[in-house]
Design a protein around this motif. Structure first.
Motif, PDB file in Angstrom:
ATOM      1  N   UNK A 122     -48.365 -10.318  11.849  1.00  0.00           N
ATOM      2  CA  UNK A 122     -47.772 -11.654  11.846  1.00  0.00           C
ATOM      3  C   UNK A 122     -46.595 -11.780  12.809  1.00  0.00           C
ATOM      4  N   UNK A 123     -46.076 -10.657  13.294  1.00  0.00           N
ATOM      5  CA  UNK A 123     -44.858 -10.712  14.105  1.00  0.00           C
ATOM      6  C   UNK A 123     -45.031 -11.397  15.468  1.00  0.00           C
ATOM      7  N   UNK A 124     -46.156 -11.202  16.186  1.00  0.00           N
ATOM      8  CA  UNK A 124     -46.261 -11.901  17.474  1.00  0.00           C
ATOM      9  C   UNK A 124     -46.082 -13.413  17.352  1.00  0.00           C
ATOM     10  N   UNK A 125     -46.680 -14.019  16.322  1.00  0.00           N
ATOM     11  CA  UNK A 125     -46.527 -15.469  16.141  1.00  0.00           C
ATOM     12  C   UNK A 125     -45.070 -15.833  15.868  1.00  0.00           C
ATOM     13  N   UNK A 126     -44.386 -14.996  15.068  1.00  0.00           N
ATOM     14  CA  UNK A 126     -42.973 -15.246  14.784  1.00  0.00           C
ATOM     15  C   UNK A 126     -42.160 -15.211  16.076  1.00  0.00           C
ATOM     16  N   UNK A 127     -42.396 -14.203  16.910  1.00  0.00           N
ATOM     17  CA  UNK A 127     -41.614 -14.062  18.134  1.00  0.00           C
ATOM     18  C   UNK A 127     -41.952 -15.141  19.162  1.00  0.00           C
ATOM     19  N   UNK A 128     -43.196 -15.629  19.138  1.00  0.00           N
ATOM     20  CA  UNK A 128     -43.523 -16.754  20.032  1.00  0.00           C
ATOM     21  C   UNK A 128     -42.694 -17.983  19.670  1.00  0.00           C
ATOM     22  N   UNK A 129     -42.585 -18.254  18.381  1.00  0.00           N
ATOM     23  CA  UNK A 129     -41.803 -19.415  17.956  1.00  0.00           C
ATOM     24  C   UNK A 129     -40.321 -19.206  18.264  1.00  0.00           C
ATOM     25  N   UNK A 142     -35.241 -20.494  21.232  1.00  0.00           N
ATOM     26  CA  UNK A 142     -34.084 -20.161  22.076  1.00  0.00           C
ATOM     27  C   UNK A 142     -34.213 -20.803  23.454  1.00  0.00           C
ATOM     28  N   UNK A 143     -35.435 -20.993  23.926  1.00  0.00           N
ATOM     29  CA  UNK A 143     -35.630 -21.696  25.192  1.00  0.00           C
ATOM     30  C   UNK A 143     -35.165 -23.137  25.069  1.00  0.00           C
ATOM     31  N   UNK A 144     -35.487 -23.773  23.952  1.00  0.00           N
ATOM     32  CA  UNK A 144     -35.074 -25.156  23.712  1.00  0.00           C
ATOM     33  C   UNK A 144     -33.552 -25.266  23.656  1.00  0.00           C
ATOM     34  N   UNK A 145     -32.911 -24.231  23.128  1.00  0.00           N
ATOM     35  CA  UNK A 145     -31.442 -24.237  23.040  1.00  0.00           C
ATOM     36  C   UNK A 145     -30.784 -23.894  24.373  1.00  0.00           C
ATOM     37  N   UNK A 146     -31.590 -23.467  25.347  1.00  0.00           N
ATOM     38  CA  UNK A 146     -31.040 -23.097  26.634  1.00  0.00           C
ATOM     39  C   UNK A 146     -30.426 -21.717  26.644  1.00  0.00           C
ATOM     40  N   UNK A 147     -30.806 -20.868  25.679  1.00  0.00           N
ATOM     41  CA  UNK A 147     -30.295 -19.501  25.621  1.00  0.00           C
ATOM     42  C   UNK A 147     -31.199 -18.577  26.432  1.00  0.00           C
ATOM     43  N   UNK A 148     -30.707 -17.383  26.744  1.00  0.00           N
ATOM     44  CA  UNK A 148     -31.418 -16.517  27.676  1.00  0.00           C
ATOM     45  C   UNK A 148     -32.299 -15.454  27.066  1.00  0.00           C
ATOM     46  N   UNK A 149     -32.603 -15.542  25.770  1.00  0.00           N
ATOM     47  CA  UNK A 149     -33.346 -14.475  25.102  1.00  0.00           C
ATOM     48  C   UNK A 149     -34.842 -14.751  24.988  1.00  0.00           C
ATOM     49  N   UNK A 193     -37.218 -12.018  25.991  1.00  0.00           N
ATOM     50  CA  UNK A 193     -37.110 -10.827  25.136  1.00  0.00           C
ATOM     51  C   UNK A 193     -38.065 -10.953  23.955  1.00  0.00           C
ATOM     52  N   UNK A 194     -38.097 -12.131  23.357  1.00  0.00           N
ATOM     53  CA  UNK A 194     -38.986 -12.337  22.211  1.00  0.00           C
ATOM     54  C   UNK A 194     -40.456 -12.267  22.617  1.00  0.00           C
ATOM     55  N   UNK A 195     -40.791 -12.829  23.771  1.00  0.00           N
ATOM     56  CA  UNK A 195     -42.171 -12.765  24.246  1.00  0.00           C
ATOM     57  C   UNK A 195     -42.572 -11.315  24.496  1.00  0.00           C
ATOM     58  N   UNK A 196     -41.659 -10.544  25.072  1.00  0.00           N
ATOM     59  CA  UNK A 196     -41.964  -9.132  25.318  1.00  0.00           C
ATOM     60  C   UNK A 196     -42.169  -8.373  24.009  1.00  0.00           C
ATOM     61  N   UNK A 243     -45.797 -20.807  29.753  1.00  0.00           N
ATOM     62  CA  UNK A 243     -45.023 -22.043  29.589  1.00  0.00           C
ATOM     63  C   UNK A 243     -43.560 -21.829  29.985  1.00  0.00           C
ATOM     64  N   UNK A 244     -43.017 -20.685  29.571  1.00  0.00           N
ATOM     65  CA  UNK A 244     -41.617 -20.396  29.896  1.00  0.00           C
ATOM     66  C   UNK A 244     -41.434 -20.202  31.400  1.00  0.00           C
ATOM     67  N   UNK A 245     -42.370 -19.516  32.032  1.00  0.00           N
ATOM     68  CA  UNK A 245     -42.290 -19.325  33.482  1.00  0.00           C
ATOM     69  C   UNK A 245     -42.418 -20.659  34.218  1.00  0.00           C
ATOM     70  N   UNK A 246     -43.323 -21.493  33.736  1.00  0.00           N
ATOM     71  CA  UNK A 246     -43.535 -22.808  34.344  1.00  0.00           C
ATOM     72  C   UNK A 246     -42.256 -23.621  34.292  1.00  0.00           C
ATOM     73  N   UNK A 247     -41.569 -23.549  33.149  1.00  0.00           N
ATOM     74  CA  UNK A 247     -40.324 -24.303  32.995  1.00  0.00           C
ATOM     75  C   UNK A 247     -39.258 -23.850  33.979  1.00  0.00           C
TER      76      UNK A 247
END
Length: 390
Positions: free
Chosen positions: A295-302, A307-314, A317-320, A345-349
């Motif tokens: 279940x952890x990959x889905x948790x880390x995707x969210x 953190x991307x929405x908040x403009x933070x830099x982590x 790390x979660x995707x990795x 999606x993150x790279x595209x942004x």
């Protein structure tokens, strides 16, 4: 080496370790009892007892989270059932297939479920046949083959529709609501939201008055995902919260991790990023505490999205984290593919369109025409080949 960099508490370690020692003692006692039952059954010529002892230990090992050992005992039960003419070969075969799937070996799981389906159908063991077909459909889900999965679920429903299946009504309805719930998932994933709605309604009808908490939770979670797909975010949040309320008081639970993760997504989409982060962290903690690694990959995707929405830099790390777990734990290719889409999606942004395109291509490679096999470790996502249910 603790998950996600967790810190070990030295004060608590000894008491926790003593618990592990006691659990090991209990497992050894159980193993001795199983071997004794098998030996005594063989000596007495009691084939059913031999097979039952092997399957009981296989089931216990599954609960312990050791699917490789559990599969070995299930295969031994299969061989014993054939040798001793005990009519549980199909059951043993599908249990071994489930253990193979838990290890990420989808080729072996597929072959086992298909063999179990044939054996059960030929023997008129209709409950085993339905469960085998359901399991085979789940293997197709693991690689995103939604229509193939539907075909197996529909085979199982066809068996349940026969007036000659001979199953108890409660058993039949329990099998039926799960199949309808699964078909709701596959239709939703294919974009057929009207069809998905119909299957969830059938699941509710089949489960009515059975008193199964799992039905309330899984159908509620499925409906919540359907509302998310429709962007009816208030209804999605309500559905997920009702599913969580139905599990109040239970210990660490894999499905609750999934519901918390989905609720975090709904809160994120509603712009409530702080609440979403809290909910996702609760899901992560529960997954780690309950050892629900899948279940952890889905948790880390969210969490990455939050953190991307908040403009933070982590975010990366979660995707990795998600990619590493999906690959090292041998999770189904679908988990890696979904994580790659988040990475893209993150790279595209960030305007990195080439890397995003590579990641999406790799995700499609995993899902389109992907051979059903164990997922293999690959390179870091920053150096492509760039590599979340009910």
């Amino acid at each position: 080496g603790t998950t996600a960099g967790r810190i070990v508490d030295p004060e608590a370690f000894r008491s926790v370790a003593e618990g592990w020692v006691e659990e090991s003692r209990e497992r050894m006692r159980r193993r001795v009892d199983a071997v004794a039952r098998v030996s005594e059954g063989l000596a007495a010529g009691d084939g059913p007892e031999v097979v039952a002892a092997l399957l009981d230990e296989s089931a216990a090992l599954e609960r312990d989270g050791t699917p490789a050992e559990a599969e070995a005992w299930a295969e031994a039960a299969f061989e014993a059932a054939l040798t001793l003419s005990v009519p549980r070969a199909a059951e043993a075969r599908r249990r071994a297939a489930r253990c193979a799937r838990a290890q990420g070996d989808l080729m072996r799981a597929r072959a086992g479920y298909e063999d179990a389906w044939v054996r059960a159908s030929e023997a008129g063991l209709w409950e085993d046949a339905v469960v085998a077909a359901t399991g085979r459909g789940n293997v197709s889900v693991d690689v995103g083959r939604w229509r193939e999965a539907e075909g197996w679920y529909e085979r199982a429903l066809e068996v349940l529709s026969r007036p000659t299946h001979g199953l108890d009504e409660v058993v039949e309805r329990g099998l039926r609501w799960r199949l309808c719930q699964n078909l709701g998932i596959t239709h939703r994933e294919r974009g057929d939201l009207v069809g998905a709605e119909g299957w969830y309604a059938r699941a509710e009808d089949a489960s009515r008055d059975l008193g199964e908490t799992s039905a309330v939770v899984e159908i509620g979670n499925g409906r919540g995902q359907l509302y998310l797909a429709r962007r009816d975010l208030a209804a999605a949040e309500m559905s997920f919260r009702k599913a969580l309320a139905a599990m109040a008081g239970e210990g660490p639970n894999a499905i609750r991790v999934a519901v918390r993760t989905n609720l975090a997504e709904a809160l994120l989409l509603r712009g409530r990023t702080l609440e979403a982060g809290v909910m996702a962290r609760e899901a992560e903690e529960e997954a780690i505490r309950g050892q629900h690694v899948s279940r952890l990959p889905a948790v880390y995707r969210v969490l990455a999205q939050i953190v991307s929405e908040r403009g933070e830099g982590e975010a990366f790390v979660f995707v990795e984290h998600a990619l590493k777990i999906a690959r090292e734990a041998g999770l189904p290719p679908l988990q890696e593919a979904l994580t790659l889409r988040t990475w893209a999606d993150l790279r595209e942004a960030q305007g990195e369109h080439h890397l995003a395109s590579q990641a999406r291509a790799r995700a499609e490679e995993l899902l389109s025409g992907h051979p059903i096999r164990t997922s293999e470790s690959e390179e870091d996502p920053d150096h492509p080949r760039p590599g979340g249910a009910s």
